[in-house]
Design a protein around this motif. Sequence first.
Motif, PDB file in Angstrom:
ATOM      1  N   UNK A 176      30.733  12.495  26.353  1.00 35.85           N
ATOM      2  CA  UNK A 176      30.153  13.248  25.242  1.00 35.85           C
ATOM      3  C   UNK A 176      29.162  14.273  25.790  1.00 35.85           C
ATOM      4  N   UNK A 177      29.448  15.525  25.536  1.00 38.69           N
ATOM      5  CA  UNK A 177      28.546  16.597  25.933  1.00 38.69           C
ATOM      6  C   UNK A 177      27.634  16.936  24.756  1.00 38.69           C
ATOM      7  N   UNK A 178      26.462  17.515  25.020  1.00 40.45           N
ATOM      8  CA  UNK A 178      25.536  17.838  23.922  1.00 40.45           C
ATOM      9  C   UNK A 178      26.202  18.700  22.849  1.00 40.45           C
ATOM     10  N   UNK A 179      26.121  18.275  21.605  1.00 38.90           N
ATOM     11  CA  UNK A 179      26.700  19.023  20.491  1.00 38.90           C
ATOM     12  C   UNK A 179      28.149  18.729  20.211  1.00 38.90           C
ATOM     13  N   UNK A 180      28.833  18.002  21.086  1.00 43.90           N
ATOM     14  CA  UNK A 180      30.247  17.704  20.882  1.00 43.90           C
ATOM     15  C   UNK A 180      30.410  16.551  19.900  1.00 43.90           C
ATOM     16  N   UNK A 181      31.381  16.679  19.004  1.00 41.92           N
ATOM     17  CA  UNK A 181      31.632  15.617  18.030  1.00 41.92           C
ATOM     18  C   UNK A 181      32.644  14.601  18.549  1.00 41.92           C
ATOM     19  N   UNK A 182      33.479  15.010  19.484  1.00 37.85           N
ATOM     20  CA  UNK A 182      34.490  14.106  20.031  1.00 37.85           C
ATOM     21  C   UNK A 182      34.343  14.032  21.545  1.00 37.85           C
ATOM     22  N   UNK A 183      34.912  12.986  22.104  1.00 35.13           N
ATOM     23  CA  UNK A 183      34.781  12.760  23.541  1.00 35.13           C
ATOM     24  C   UNK A 183      35.889  13.430  24.327  1.00 35.13           C
ATOM     25  N   UNK A 184      35.565  13.799  25.549  1.00 38.96           N
ATOM     26  CA  UNK A 184      36.575  14.217  26.498  1.00 38.96           C
ATOM     27  C   UNK A 184      37.079  12.971  27.224  1.00 38.96           C
ATOM     28  N   UNK A 185      38.375  12.800  27.362  1.00 32.79           N
ATOM     29  CA  UNK A 185      38.871  11.620  28.091  1.00 32.79           C
ATOM     30  C   UNK A 185      38.301  11.587  29.511  1.00 32.79           C
ATOM     31  N   UNK A 186      37.880  10.419  29.923  1.00 30.63           N
ATOM     32  CA  UNK A 186      37.296  10.275  31.260  1.00 30.63           C
ATOM     33  C   UNK A 186      38.404  10.218  32.301  1.00 30.63           C
ATOM     34  N   UNK A 195      34.544   0.645  10.559  1.00 33.05           N
ATOM     35  CA  UNK A 195      34.236   2.073  10.468  1.00 33.05           C
ATOM     36  C   UNK A 195      35.480   2.862  10.088  1.00 33.05           C
ATOM     37  N   UNK A 196      35.280   4.007   9.429  1.00 33.54           N
ATOM     38  CA  UNK A 196      36.402   4.787   8.911  1.00 33.54           C
ATOM     39  C   UNK A 196      37.129   5.566  10.001  1.00 33.54           C
ATOM     40  N   UNK A 197      36.438   5.933  11.069  1.00 31.10           N
ATOM     41  CA  UNK A 197      37.074   6.660  12.160  1.00 31.10           C
ATOM     42  C   UNK A 197      36.270   6.456  13.434  1.00 31.10           C
ATOM     43  N   UNK A 198      36.794   6.962  14.540  1.00 30.47           N
ATOM     44  CA  UNK A 198      36.175   6.731  15.839  1.00 30.47           C
ATOM     45  C   UNK A 198      34.770   7.320  15.916  1.00 30.47           C
ATOM     46  N   UNK A 199      34.511   8.380  15.188  1.00 38.88           N
ATOM     47  CA  UNK A 199      33.212   9.024  15.239  1.00 38.88           C
ATOM     48  C   UNK A 199      32.110   8.242  14.561  1.00 38.88           C
ATOM     49  N   UNK A 240      28.748   2.763  19.044  1.00 39.71           N
ATOM     50  CA  UNK A 240      28.663   3.298  20.391  1.00 39.71           C
ATOM     51  C   UNK A 240      28.759   4.813  20.422  1.00 39.71           C
ATOM     52  N   UNK A 241      29.648   5.367  19.612  1.00 38.79           N
ATOM     53  CA  UNK A 241      29.818   6.827  19.565  1.00 38.79           C
ATOM     54  C   UNK A 241      28.582   7.483  18.966  1.00 38.79           C
ATOM     55  N   UNK A 242      28.049   6.913  17.895  1.00 36.50           N
ATOM     56  CA  UNK A 242      26.840   7.465  17.284  1.00 36.50           C
ATOM     57  C   UNK A 242      25.683   7.471  18.282  1.00 36.50           C
ATOM     58  N   UNK A 243      25.566   6.405  19.050  1.00 33.62           N
ATOM     59  CA  UNK A 243      24.480   6.328  20.033  1.00 33.62           C
ATOM     60  C   UNK A 243      24.707   7.300  21.187  1.00 33.62           C
ATOM     61  N   UNK A 244      25.937   7.402  21.669  1.00 32.65           N
ATOM     62  CA  UNK A 244      26.229   8.316  22.782  1.00 32.65           C
ATOM     63  C   UNK A 244      26.003   9.763  22.371  1.00 32.65           C
ATOM     64  N   UNK A 286      21.998  15.736  28.127  1.00 32.01           N
ATOM     65  CA  UNK A 286      22.832  15.191  29.190  1.00 32.01           C
ATOM     66  C   UNK A 286      24.284  15.066  28.741  1.00 32.01           C
ATOM     67  N   UNK A 287      25.156  14.928  29.728  1.00 33.33           N
ATOM     68  CA  UNK A 287      26.536  14.517  29.483  1.00 33.33           C
ATOM     69  C   UNK A 287      26.567  12.996  29.570  1.00 33.33           C
ATOM     70  N   UNK A 288      26.968  12.346  28.488  1.00 31.02           N
ATOM     71  CA  UNK A 288      26.883  10.885  28.388  1.00 31.02           C
ATOM     72  C   UNK A 288      28.286  10.288  28.337  1.00 31.02           C
TER      73      UNK A 288
END
Length: 398
Positions: A58-68, A91-95, A99-103, A112-114
């Motif tokens: 998760x990069x700052x401001x990004x709503x979705x993750x980049x696959x690691x 939860x209704x979706x992955x977002x 864990x996603x909310x915290x990241x 940071x990139x988390x």
Amino acid sequence: MSQSEDPARKIVVNLALVAVGTVGAYRGAYELLAQQARIARRVIPKPTSWPFDGDGLYRPGAETAEPWRPGMTCDAHMMIFGDSLAAGLGAADAGQVPGVLLARGLAEESGWNVRLSSKAIVGATSKGLAGQIDAVHVTGGKPDISVILIGGNDITARNSIGPSAKRVGEAVSALREAGSSVVVGTCPDLGTIKPVPQPLRTVMATLSRRLAAAQTVQVHKAGGTPVFLAEALAPEFHARADSLFSPDRFHPNSDGYELMAGLLLPAVCVALGVWDEVPEELLPHDAEEAAASLEAAELAADSATTSAEATEDGSTGANRESVVARLTKRLTDFVRTHEDAEDAGENTFLHNEDVDGDPESTGDAREAADTLRRRSRILRLTRSARDPSDPDPPLDHT
């Protein structure tokens, strides 16, 4: 408990037996609780889905993750351990999983990139925490911040409170020895599960709160940061079950997870040094000064955020919703609604009258909401004034 089993249905069978031992093994009590368990089994539906996978970078401001992928780096690696609550079932979706909310919140506040890695398993008890942590060591992972959410299934599985809490403390110690900061959301109040009738629900409330208190002691001793979820969230979940529980009426929905994440995020940010305590000399000394300071901080933060978004993607960012702003709003609405209610002085709880009638029951949520509001504004103001050529990410992991 395996993933193929239904924790919502199993709870009522096991807790009926616990309750019998608690109130006395009399036949009449047994029959009453057994009948209540059968009622609860009928009204609690089976889950229709499993938790969403929100792992990635998760990069700052990004709503979705980049696959690691191999070769990628991050500034901080967050790992989530525990049970279905940690996994975000409901939860209704992955977002919307915690864990996603915290990241995302950590990425926004730190710049940071988390990287997020969830190791949580639906149905896990404290007995499974060691296995989750061992699996991380085997794969060579190394978290910088670990979040543990565990406890409900220890109650349903009739695990003893002392040993269950001790296992959480041992997990915290193992993670701390590996160099990770640790935040633990203690056992939620199972007395908020309304499909379970009285007096069975009272037993659930009592046992889960006792476990949460024992976990708090063990986490402190092991060097972690406990967040007492039951005390802060039980009033809201009991009063607004229809809007905070998922359709199974056992796990939280997206709104419920937002409330929980709002309580955990300040502890995560402080544990990693993203937020410091506000110096006493910077705090406002009266209502007028506080109002002026708040307005100025809001305007400056909004201006800095809008400018940064416009620079990055060529847009004004007007439609982008900050996860921290959303968590702050959720917590603030919760506190105001609870405190402004006409019957706020009355006890609206059936399962734990001696605790839930206490007007301080929203203290943790109030503090977390204030912390989110204040620290995020101060940090954004500081970040906007910092030379962008001099970033200070503390960590860099492959």
